[in-house]
Scaffold this motif. Sequence first.
Motif, PDB file in Angstrom:
ATOM      1  N   PRO A 240      24.215 -16.933 -23.471  1.00 25.51           N
ATOM      2  CA  PRO A 240      24.412 -15.440 -24.127  1.00 25.51           C
ATOM      3  C   PRO A 240      23.939 -14.700 -22.857  1.00 25.51           C
ATOM      4  CG  PRO A 240      22.166 -16.712 -24.857  1.00 25.51           C
ATOM      5  CD  PRO A 240      23.273 -17.608 -24.223  1.00 25.51           C
ATOM      6  N   ILE A 241      23.228 -14.992 -22.062  1.00 24.59           N
ATOM      7  CA  ILE A 241      23.048 -13.985 -20.791  1.00 24.59           C
ATOM      8  C   ILE A 241      24.414 -13.513 -20.009  1.00 24.59           C
ATOM      9  CG2 ILE A 241      21.676 -13.387 -18.718  1.00 24.59           C
ATOM     10  CD1 ILE A 241      19.335 -14.844 -19.947  1.00 24.59           C
ATOM     11  N   ALA A 242      25.082 -14.835 -19.518  1.00 19.28           N
ATOM     12  CA  ALA A 242      26.310 -14.749 -18.770  1.00 19.28           C
ATOM     13  C   ALA A 242      27.385 -13.839 -19.709  1.00 19.28           C
ATOM     14  CB  ALA A 242      26.811 -16.239 -18.571  1.00 19.28           C
ATOM     15  N   VAL A 243      27.302 -14.222 -21.010  1.00 20.99           N
ATOM     16  CA  VAL A 243      28.512 -13.447 -22.025  1.00 20.99           C
ATOM     17  C   VAL A 243      28.277 -12.025 -21.657  1.00 20.99           C
ATOM     18  CG1 VAL A 243      29.256 -13.225 -24.240  1.00 20.99           C
ATOM     19  CG2 VAL A 243      28.931 -15.505 -23.433  1.00 20.99           C
ATOM     20  N   LYS A 244      26.916 -11.588 -22.070  1.00 22.75           N
ATOM     21  CA  LYS A 244      26.572 -10.184 -22.061  1.00 22.75           C
ATOM     22  C   LYS A 244      26.676  -9.475 -20.653  1.00 22.75           C
ATOM     23  CE  LYS A 244      22.353  -7.450 -21.769  1.00 22.75           C
ATOM     24  NZ  LYS A 244      20.665  -7.360 -21.617  1.00 22.75           N
ATOM     25  N   ARG A 245      26.374 -10.307 -19.578  1.00 19.55           N
ATOM     26  CA  ARG A 245      26.715  -9.651 -18.312  1.00 19.55           C
ATOM     27  C   ARG A 245      28.207  -9.648 -17.965  1.00 19.55           C
ATOM     28  NH1 ARG A 245      21.362 -12.117 -15.166  1.00 19.55           N
ATOM     29  NH2 ARG A 245      19.813 -10.800 -16.552  1.00 19.55           N
ATOM     30  N   LEU A 246      28.888 -10.436 -18.402  1.00 14.76           N
ATOM     31  CA  LEU A 246      30.451 -10.466 -18.229  1.00 14.76           C
ATOM     32  C   LEU A 246      31.062  -9.147 -18.734  1.00 14.76           C
ATOM     33  CD1 LEU A 246      31.913 -14.282 -18.509  1.00 14.76           C
ATOM     34  CD2 LEU A 246      32.362 -12.255 -16.876  1.00 14.76           C
ATOM     35  N   GLN A 247      30.575  -9.263 -20.014  1.00 11.05           N
ATOM     36  CA  GLN A 247      31.144  -7.976 -20.771  1.00 11.05           C
ATOM     37  C   GLN A 247      30.732  -6.645 -20.322  1.00 11.05           C
ATOM     38  OE1 GLN A 247      33.201  -8.377 -23.644  1.00 11.05           O
ATOM     39  NE2 GLN A 247      33.513  -6.357 -22.933  1.00 11.05           N
ATOM     40  N   ILE A 248      29.366  -6.580 -19.709  1.00  8.05           N
ATOM     41  CA  ILE A 248      29.188  -5.413 -18.827  1.00  8.05           C
ATOM     42  C   ILE A 248      29.813  -5.080 -17.863  1.00  8.05           C
ATOM     43  CG2 ILE A 248      27.217  -4.242 -17.613  1.00  8.05           C
ATOM     44  CD1 ILE A 248      25.073  -5.573 -19.637  1.00  8.05           C
ATOM     45  N   ALA A 249      30.147  -6.155 -16.944  1.00 12.63           N
ATOM     46  CA  ALA A 249      30.977  -6.090 -15.692  1.00 12.63           C
ATOM     47  C   ALA A 249      32.411  -5.830 -16.054  1.00 12.63           C
ATOM     48  CB  ALA A 249      30.698  -7.404 -14.958  1.00 12.63           C
ATOM     49  N   ILE A 250      33.112  -6.342 -17.380  1.00 17.31           N
ATOM     50  CA  ILE A 250      34.457  -5.805 -17.588  1.00 17.31           C
ATOM     51  C   ILE A 250      34.562  -4.472 -17.760  1.00 17.31           C
ATOM     52  CG2 ILE A 250      36.183  -6.322 -19.336  1.00 17.31           C
ATOM     53  CD1 ILE A 250      35.386  -9.413 -19.284  1.00 17.31           C
ATOM     54  N   ASP A 251      33.545  -3.901 -18.919  1.00 21.29           N
ATOM     55  CA  ASP A 251      33.439  -2.694 -19.157  1.00 21.29           C
ATOM     56  C   ASP A 251      33.543  -1.612 -17.954  1.00 21.29           C
ATOM     57  OD1 ASP A 251      33.727  -3.331 -21.870  1.00 21.29           O
ATOM     58  OD2 ASP A 251      31.517  -3.076 -22.370  1.00 21.29           O
ATOM     59  N   GLN A 252      32.435  -1.806 -17.031  1.00 26.90           N
ATOM     60  CA  GLN A 252      32.484  -1.389 -15.604  1.00 26.90           C
ATOM     61  C   GLN A 252      33.554  -1.360 -14.692  1.00 26.90           C
ATOM     62  OE1 GLN A 252      28.938  -3.181 -13.954  1.00 26.90           O
ATOM     63  NE2 GLN A 252      27.401  -1.787 -15.048  1.00 26.90           N
ATOM     64  N   ALA A 253      34.383  -2.365 -14.555  1.00 24.60           N
ATOM     65  CA  ALA A 253      35.351  -2.513 -13.909  1.00 24.60           C
ATOM     66  C   ALA A 253      36.694  -1.754 -14.486  1.00 24.60           C
ATOM     67  CB  ALA A 253      35.868  -3.806 -13.609  1.00 24.60           C
ATOM     68  N   ARG A 254      36.737  -1.640 -15.861  1.00 16.33           N
ATOM     69  CA  ARG A 254      37.641  -0.976 -16.534  1.00 16.33           C
ATOM     70  C   ARG A 254      37.213   0.722 -16.359  1.00 16.33           C
ATOM     71  NH1 ARG A 254      37.534  -4.151 -22.164  1.00 16.33           N
ATOM     72  NH2 ARG A 254      39.039  -5.729 -21.662  1.00 16.33           N
ATOM     73  N   GLU A 255      36.163   1.022 -16.390  1.00 14.10           N
ATOM     74  CA  GLU A 255      35.773   2.520 -16.205  1.00 14.10           C
ATOM     75  C   GLU A 255      36.127   2.837 -14.751  1.00 14.10           C
ATOM     76  OE1 GLU A 255      31.793   5.117 -16.425  1.00 14.10           O
ATOM     77  OE2 GLU A 255      31.784   3.128 -17.186  1.00 14.10           O
ATOM     78  N   TYR A 256      36.032   1.953 -13.773  1.00 13.72           N
ATOM     79  CA  TYR A 256      36.227   2.268 -12.390  1.00 13.72           C
ATOM     80  C   TYR A 256      37.784   2.255 -12.167  1.00 13.72           C
ATOM     81  CZ  TYR A 256      31.394   2.963 -10.810  1.00 13.72           C
ATOM     82  OH  TYR A 256      30.143   3.366 -10.736  1.00 13.72           O
ATOM     83  N   GLY A 257      38.483   1.760 -12.874  1.00 11.13           N
ATOM     84  CA  GLY A 257      39.986   1.620 -12.652  1.00 11.13           C
ATOM     85  C   GLY A 257      40.187   0.683 -12.047  1.00 11.13           C
ATOM     86  N   LEU A 258      39.230  -0.523 -12.008  1.00 10.29           N
ATOM     87  CA  LEU A 258      39.506  -1.912 -11.214  1.00 10.29           C
ATOM     88  C   LEU A 258      40.146  -2.842 -12.274  1.00 10.29           C
ATOM     89  CD1 LEU A 258      36.213  -1.627  -9.165  1.00 10.29           C
ATOM     90  CD2 LEU A 258      38.468  -1.099  -8.190  1.00 10.29           C
ATOM     91  N   LEU A 259      39.884  -2.669 -13.457  1.00 11.44           N
ATOM     92  CA  LEU A 259      40.930  -3.381 -14.366  1.00 11.44           C
ATOM     93  C   LEU A 259      41.823  -2.637 -15.271  1.00 11.44           C
ATOM     94  CD1 LEU A 259      38.393  -6.245 -15.733  1.00 11.44           C
ATOM     95  CD2 LEU A 259      40.385  -6.520 -14.278  1.00 11.44           C
TER      96      LEU A 259
END
Length: 596
Positions: A240-259
């Motif tokens: 669960p911790i890895a899943v949570k941090r992955l989703q946060i990272a994906i959301d941040q990367a999208r926000e920064y235009g890196l995904l």
Amino acid sequence: MYRSNVLVCGGTGCTSSNSEQIIEKLNEEIRAQGLEKEVNVIRTGCFGLCALGPIMVVYPEGAFYSRVTPEDVPEIVSEHLLKGRIVKRLLYQETVVDDNTTKSLNETTFYAKQMRIALRNCGVINPEKIDEYIALDGYAALGKVLTEMTPQEVIDLMLASGLRGRGGAGFPTGLKWKFAAANDADQKYACCNADEGDPGAFMDRSVLEGDPHSVLEAMAIAGYAIGATQGYIYIRAEYPIAVKRLQIAIDQAREYGLLGKNIFDSGFDFDIDIRLGAGAFVCGEETALMTSIEGKRGEPRVRPPFPAAKGLFGKPTVLNNVETYANIPQIILNGPEWFRSIGTEKSPGTKVFALGGKITNTGLVEVPMGTTLREVVEEIGGGVPGGHHFKAAQTGGPSGGCIPAKLIDTPIDYDNLIAIGSMMGSGGLIVMDETTCMVDIAKFFLEFTVDESCGKCTPCRVGTKRLLEILNKITSGNGTMEDLDRMEELCYYIKENSLCGLGQTAPNPVLSTLKYYRDEYEAHVKEHRCPAGACKALTNFTIDPDKCKGCTLCARNCPVGAITGAVKEAHVIDTNKCIKCGVCMEKCKFGAVVKK
């Protein structure tokens, strides 16, 4: 600018030991002392030395506090953070120089021989803040690839690096990308295997908990190299911790235009989604994993065609595991020659191991390929505790084999491990001492594979059950010498005829223990005796009348009343009543209870 940065491990191990409460208490005490503008608390990923968690490191002093409890926090804040006095009683002892100075962690035996590439940011940054990853050259590799390199140049660079897949088989990563790039299709996929089902393995989980952006960046690079626009991370829901941090990272990367669309204004589109697995070990096999992502029952497919030609949804796909991806940004930035300068000629780079079992320093280690097992066990791992001796190490989990003490100086890389009957696997390394029964170990791993077999092919579904039946027969004292020959023959049949890697490697623990510890098998069969005293059916507890003082402690603690005797007289164990729990031996203060 903060004058002090307090890093607290937020990995699964330390979290289970109350590190979240420590962080809450830290912030509370810092506010109470009026230090909130001077002291910064950072929740990081795993530091690696899990045996001493929860871990806290205070910079700039570099004070490494171990086994911290919430009750210790007020003292750390008032003494160290407010008054500048290091709390010596909580320091990891190897770092102590004097009352107010400490050694660098890299000077301690646990860290000195390590080289952290895949784990470079774990325990260093807050994994939930993309800016901290970017501050340490994060996404620079993706920027370089998209603005300076063609897809073929990326593939050529990966081929030149010699990076082999860290998921177990060691297939060259660049070659896998080359095959996928060569197949034309209207859609391609780059996938990440974060299923990690081996008992005792937690390498990939720790990377995702401590440095998720490194995997996202590498997947985007893979997508660019092969022409994929969509990525999937297949991760077990038990993380669960890895899943949570992955989703946060994906959301941040999208926000920064890196995904997403037009990354770095290059015209390249790539996005990533998470798919949760239910914990089936067989879904670590690439075709079963892809079948599961498609929403079907996770079963392997016949190969060929291979995923590079026909993978996810029937389209060309590359699939690498977490650790493989974590190496890629550094290879892009530092060059293939740098990577090849580490490790061995045929196995360049480093390998992450989850060190567990009968070892002092349980935890996560990353060492150059070619480091010997002795260096990992005795120097980094701190040796076998309790005055016991190293007997064997199991690498590769249920797919691997046991390495005996006589081969402890074997350099660890793909080819050397295969040569001695084991394999790298994803990186679990379980240490055993003389109290471990090797027949019982083989049975443990067979029980696991029998339970995890998907049942699609008969050699695996039925063959592993027959193997387990023979092992149960041997450990219960009813085995014959013919059983050993039958078992070996069955092992090779399963290896040669199973559909996927689970079945093909399931017999490895049996074959390696038969090869190096056949005398233990024969003791079980011929003498009805377990040399390690681990198999209950072949073990008896007796009381030495010369040592027994008649204190009655054993009789009072026996759960089934199997021990009789008067006060100050030698006691006796009724072997018909004894359930062989060992409580009597544990409680006896005079060493009178003997296990035979």
